[in-house]
Design a protein around this motif. Structure first.
Motif, PDB file in Angstrom:
ATOM      1  N   ARG A 117       0.841  -1.199   0.000  1.00 47.31           N
ATOM      2  CA  ARG A 117       0.000   0.000   0.000  1.00 47.31           C
ATOM      3  C   ARG A 117       0.873   1.245   0.000  1.00 47.31           C
ATOM      4  O   ARG A 117       1.904   1.295   0.666  1.00 47.31           O
ATOM      5  N   VAL A 118       0.417   2.254  -0.726  1.00 52.41           N
ATOM      6  CA  VAL A 118       1.050   3.574  -0.717  1.00 52.41           C
ATOM      7  C   VAL A 118       0.018   4.567  -0.204  1.00 52.41           C
ATOM      8  O   VAL A 118      -1.082   4.681  -0.761  1.00 52.41           O
ATOM      9  N   TYR A 119       0.375   5.277   0.872  1.00 50.11           N
ATOM     10  CA  TYR A 119      -0.550   6.211   1.518  1.00 50.11           C
ATOM     11  C   TYR A 119      -0.250   7.645   1.092  1.00 50.11           C
ATOM     12  O   TYR A 119       0.906   8.066   1.025  1.00 50.11           O
ATOM     13  N   GLU A 120      -1.336   8.378   0.840  1.00 50.04           N
ATOM     14  CA  GLU A 120      -1.200   9.791   0.483  1.00 50.04           C
ATOM     15  C   GLU A 120      -2.544  10.473   0.672  1.00 50.04           C
ATOM     16  O   GLU A 120      -3.594   9.918   0.313  1.00 50.04           O
ATOM     17  N   ASP A 121      -2.514  11.676   1.265  1.00 48.54           N
ATOM     18  CA  ASP A 121      -3.722  12.483   1.445  1.00 48.54           C
ATOM     19  C   ASP A 121      -4.841  11.703   2.145  1.00 48.54           C
ATOM     20  O   ASP A 121      -5.999  11.716   1.725  1.00 48.54           O
ATOM     21  N   HIS A 122      -4.490  11.017   3.211  1.00 51.17           N
ATOM     22  CA  HIS A 122      -5.449  10.235   4.010  1.00 51.17           C
ATOM     23  C   HIS A 122      -6.237   9.237   3.162  1.00 51.17           C
ATOM     24  O   HIS A 122      -7.446   9.046   3.327  1.00 51.17           O
ATOM     25  N   SER A 123      -5.526   8.618   2.260  1.00 52.16           N
ATOM     26  CA  SER A 123      -6.077   7.533   1.461  1.00 52.16           C
ATOM     27  C   SER A 123      -4.907   6.624   1.104  1.00 52.16           C
ATOM     28  O   SER A 123      -3.778   6.846   1.518  1.00 52.16           O
ATOM     29  N   PHE A 124      -5.184   5.575   0.331  1.00 46.06           N
ATOM     30  CA  PHE A 124      -4.097   4.717  -0.119  1.00 46.06           C
ATOM     31  C   PHE A 124      -4.479   4.029  -1.421  1.00 46.06           C
ATOM     32  O   PHE A 124      -5.645   3.932  -1.788  1.00 46.06           O
ATOM     33  N   GLN A 125      -3.452   3.555  -2.125  1.00 49.31           N
ATOM     34  CA  GLN A 125      -3.625   2.743  -3.313  1.00 49.31           C
ATOM     35  C   GLN A 125      -2.714   1.525  -3.176  1.00 49.31           C
ATOM     36  O   GLN A 125      -1.733   1.546  -2.422  1.00 49.31           O
ATOM     37  N   TYR A 126      -3.058   0.484  -3.911  1.00 52.73           N
ATOM     38  CA  TYR A 126      -2.234  -0.723  -3.880  1.00 52.73           C
ATOM     39  C   TYR A 126      -1.166  -0.651  -4.960  1.00 52.73           C
ATOM     40  O   TYR A 126      -1.357  -0.037  -6.014  1.00 52.73           O
ATOM     41  N   ILE A 127      -0.023  -1.282  -4.668  1.00 52.27           N
ATOM     42  CA  ILE A 127       1.028  -1.461  -5.665  1.00 52.27           C
ATOM     43  C   ILE A 127       1.382  -2.947  -5.716  1.00 52.27           C
ATOM     44  O   ILE A 127       1.123  -3.689  -4.764  1.00 52.27           O
ATOM     45  N   LEU A 128       1.967  -3.367  -6.828  1.00 51.62           N
ATOM     46  CA  LEU A 128       2.460  -4.735  -6.953  1.00 51.62           C
ATOM     47  C   LEU A 128       3.957  -4.728  -6.691  1.00 51.62           C
ATOM     48  O   LEU A 128       4.731  -4.128  -7.444  1.00 51.62           O
ATOM     49  N   GLN A 129       4.379  -5.378  -5.610  1.00 46.16           N
ATOM     50  CA  GLN A 129       5.797  -5.466  -5.276  1.00 46.16           C
ATOM     51  C   GLN A 129       6.424  -6.591  -6.119  1.00 46.16           C
ATOM     52  O   GLN A 129       6.109  -7.759  -5.932  1.00 46.16           O
ATOM     53  N   VAL A 130       7.307  -6.223  -7.010  1.00 49.21           N
ATOM     54  CA  VAL A 130       7.768  -7.163  -8.027  1.00 49.21           C
ATOM     55  C   VAL A 130       8.917  -8.063  -7.573  1.00 49.21           C
ATOM     56  O   VAL A 130       9.263  -9.030  -8.256  1.00 49.21           O
ATOM     57  N   HIS A 131       9.531  -7.761  -6.429  1.00 45.26           N
ATOM     58  CA  HIS A 131      10.673  -8.568  -5.981  1.00 45.26           C
ATOM     59  C   HIS A 131      10.355  -9.422  -4.751  1.00 45.26           C
ATOM     60  O   HIS A 131      11.242 -10.107  -4.242  1.00 45.26           O
ATOM     61  N   GLU A 132       9.127  -9.395  -4.287  1.00 46.96           N
ATOM     62  CA  GLU A 132       8.803 -10.041  -3.014  1.00 46.96           C
ATOM     63  C   GLU A 132       8.447 -11.521  -3.156  1.00 46.96           C
ATOM     64  O   GLU A 132       8.833 -12.340  -2.327  1.00 46.96           O
ATOM     65  N   CYS A 133       7.688 -11.884  -4.156  1.00 47.80           N
ATOM     66  CA  CYS A 133       7.228 -13.265  -4.320  1.00 47.80           C
ATOM     67  C   CYS A 133       8.143 -14.024  -5.280  1.00 47.80           C
ATOM     68  O   CYS A 133       8.459 -13.542  -6.370  1.00 47.80           O
ATOM     69  N   GLN A 134       8.572 -15.221  -4.875  1.00 48.37           N
ATOM     70  CA  GLN A 134       9.496 -16.017  -5.682  1.00 48.37           C
ATOM     71  C   GLN A 134       8.808 -16.791  -6.812  1.00 48.37           C
ATOM     72  O   GLN A 134       9.476 -17.289  -7.717  1.00 48.37           O
ATOM     73  N   LYS A 135       7.500 -16.915  -6.743  1.00 50.07           N
ATOM     74  CA  LYS A 135       6.786 -17.699  -7.757  1.00 50.07           C
ATOM     75  C   LYS A 135       6.801 -16.988  -9.104  1.00 50.07           C
ATOM     76  O   LYS A 135       6.665 -15.769  -9.193  1.00 50.07           O
ATOM     77  N   SER A 136       6.964 -17.763 -10.158  1.00 52.29           N
ATOM     78  CA  SER A 136       6.921 -17.210 -11.511  1.00 52.29           C
ATOM     79  C   SER A 136       5.576 -17.550 -12.153  1.00 52.29           C
ATOM     80  O   SER A 136       4.771 -18.286 -11.583  1.00 52.29           O
TER      81      SER A 136
END
Length: 225
Positions: A117-136
């Motif tokens: 999650r990225v928080y800004e202006d008392h809200s948030f949006q989701y992001i995809l973390q590309v290096h966290e999961c090992q599954k291809s």
């Protein structure tokens, strides 16, 4: 957990809402449990997580502290996190088959992984973390389906309220010079939001908001002392 890095380093550069499709589905993990091991104290738990975990076998917060969770300091605040156990430093809820034994009760961080999650202006949006999961070969899935959380609107309001409440508290604690005052604030938050039992047969959000309104008044008076 806050991360001091640019979004370009950790994500695909896009922001996602609950109705968007995201390439996050790990195809039921298929035997992989890498994200459930070696996480240290990084899986910090919020009040909703504790509400869920206490519903497992009707346990209390104190009982969870015996072998499932632990307390650590996060920017001056004492908060619970999932315990990593054994030589493999695996989540205390991971079973012998390498599967989550409490999947329907799993914490919020686990539900959204590998999203963040990225928080800004008392809200948030989701992001995809590309290096966290090992599954291809991940496949696309709707964000709301992936995070698998009922009452999404209430959940979003809770996440925002709790995040910015924590931010304000951390700033307040960092401004304090008296150790006794810092301890008093920490013990109050720990007692009100974690140690004090939730009724797991009733709506969590209603209980949380009552505690939040009361705590804001008390903390304001404590900080004025």
């Amino acid at each position: 957990m806050d991360r001091n890095c640019s979004l370009d380093e950790i994500s695909d550069g896009r922001f996602y809402g609950v109705n968007d499709m995201v390439k996050a589905d790990c195809n039921d993990c298929q035997g992989c449990s890498a994200c459930c091991r070696g996480m240290g104290s990084s899986i910090v738990l919020d009040p909703l997580d504790i509400y869920r975990l206490c519903a497992v076998d009707n346990q209390s917060f104190e009982q969870l502290l015996a072998d499932k969770i632990e307390l650590n300091v996060v920017k001056g605040l004492i908060l619970p996190n999932l315990r990593m156990a054994g030589e493999s430093e695996q989540c205390a809820y991971l079973n012998e088959e390498g599967r989550c034994s409490i999947h329907s009760f799993r914490p919020g961080i686990c539900r959204i992984f590998p999203l963040g999650r990225v928080y800004e202006d008392h809200s948030f949006q989701y992001i995809l973390q590309v290096h966290e999961c090992q599954k291809s070969n991940k496949t696309k899935v709707k964000v709301s389906k992936w995070i698998d959380t009922p009452d999404l609107k209430k959940n979003e309001e809770f996440i925002i309220t709790w995040h910015y409440f924590m931010k304000d508290l951390q700033q307040l604690i960092q401004s304090q010079t008296e150790e006794a005052q810092i301890k008093q604030l920490n013990m109050y938050v720990l007692n009100v939001f974690f140690l004090k039992a939730y009724d797991t047969t009733k709506d969590f959000y209603d209980q949380f908001h009552v505690r939040m309104e009361e705590s804001k008044k008390v903390i304001s008076s404590l900080s004025a002392q």
